[in-house]
Write a protein that holds these residues in place. Sequence first.
Motif, mmCIF file in Angstrom:
data_model
loop_
_atom_site.group_PDB
_atom_site.id
_atom_site.type_symbol
_atom_site.label_atom_id
_atom_site.label_comp_id
_atom_site.label_asym_id
_atom_site.label_seq_id
_atom_site.Cartn_x
_atom_site.Cartn_y
_atom_site.Cartn_z
ATOM 1 N N THR A 3 3.381 66.332 33.904
ATOM 2 C CA THR A 3 2.305 65.721 34.678
ATOM 3 C C THR A 3 1.711 64.596 33.846
ATOM 4 O O THR A 3 1.885 64.546 32.624
ATOM 5 C CB THR A 3 1.223 66.751 35.042
ATOM 6 O OG1 THR A 3 0.749 67.357 33.847
ATOM 7 C CG2 THR A 3 1.765 67.788 36.003
ATOM 8 N N ARG A 22 0.894 65.534 39.923
ATOM 9 C CA ARG A 22 0.839 66.942 40.309
ATOM 10 C C ARG A 22 1.305 66.985 41.760
ATOM 11 O O ARG A 22 1.159 66.010 42.504
ATOM 12 C CB ARG A 22 -0.587 67.476 40.206
ATOM 13 C CG ARG A 22 -1.091 67.555 38.788
ATOM 14 C CD ARG A 22 -2.485 68.194 38.762
ATOM 15 N NE ARG A 22 -2.985 68.203 37.413
ATOM 16 C CZ ARG A 22 -2.669 69.109 36.497
ATOM 17 N NH1 ARG A 22 -1.858 70.100 36.821
ATOM 18 N NH2 ARG A 22 -3.151 69.046 35.277
ATOM 19 N N ASN A 29 6.926 64.018 42.111
ATOM 20 C CA ASN A 29 6.367 65.208 41.489
ATOM 21 C C ASN A 29 7.496 66.188 41.175
ATOM 22 O O ASN A 29 8.672 65.896 41.408
ATOM 23 C CB ASN A 29 5.287 65.831 42.383
ATOM 24 C CG ASN A 29 5.822 66.261 43.734
ATOM 25 O OD1 ASN A 29 6.845 66.927 43.834
ATOM 26 N ND2 ASN A 29 5.124 65.882 44.804
ATOM 27 N N PRO A 52 -4.411 73.743 41.667
ATOM 28 C CA PRO A 52 -3.297 73.978 40.738
ATOM 29 C C PRO A 52 -2.531 75.259 41.044
ATOM 30 O O PRO A 52 -1.309 75.312 40.891
ATOM 31 C CB PRO A 52 -3.972 74.056 39.373
ATOM 32 C CG PRO A 52 -5.231 73.273 39.524
ATOM 33 C CD PRO A 52 -5.667 73.517 40.943
ATOM 34 N N ASP A 55 -0.128 74.524 43.787
ATOM 35 C CA ASP A 55 0.978 73.740 43.222
ATOM 36 C C ASP A 55 1.938 74.640 42.451
ATOM 37 O O ASP A 55 3.159 74.516 42.575
ATOM 38 C CB ASP A 55 0.448 72.649 42.280
ATOM 39 C CG ASP A 55 -0.192 71.483 43.005
ATOM 40 O OD1 ASP A 55 -0.156 71.451 44.249
ATOM 41 O OD2 ASP A 55 -0.724 70.593 42.307
#
Length: 114
Positions: A3, A22, A29, A52, A55
């Motif tokens: 990232t 991200r 990504n 997060p 993700d």
Amino acid sequence: YATIGTSTFLRNNGIKSLGLFRISEGRPNALDLIEENHVQWIVNTPYSGTTPKVDEIKMRASAVAKGIPLTTTFSGFKAAVRGLLEMKRNPKVEIGSLQDYHKSAPKIKIPKLI
């Protein structure tokens, strides 16, 4: 690949890397790299917060679907690489899950103290 924040940190410490967004922030990504077969191993250190976590779930699911190994710590990654190097050095080494190890490990009776 890393990232953008991690890539900056790595570059500032002499390690070349390419920055990615991200998953929730745009493209390219990690999902793009996974889909394009550009990833052989993922080291995903957990980050707090709802976005997060989403993700991470997407990345882990994609990695599992593609059969890509994933570790969540650098020490875990280091241990895995050491294991792979040992397997290369000694082809008779066998691998197994921790659960399998515990099934076949000798049973030890622990005496009651009182």
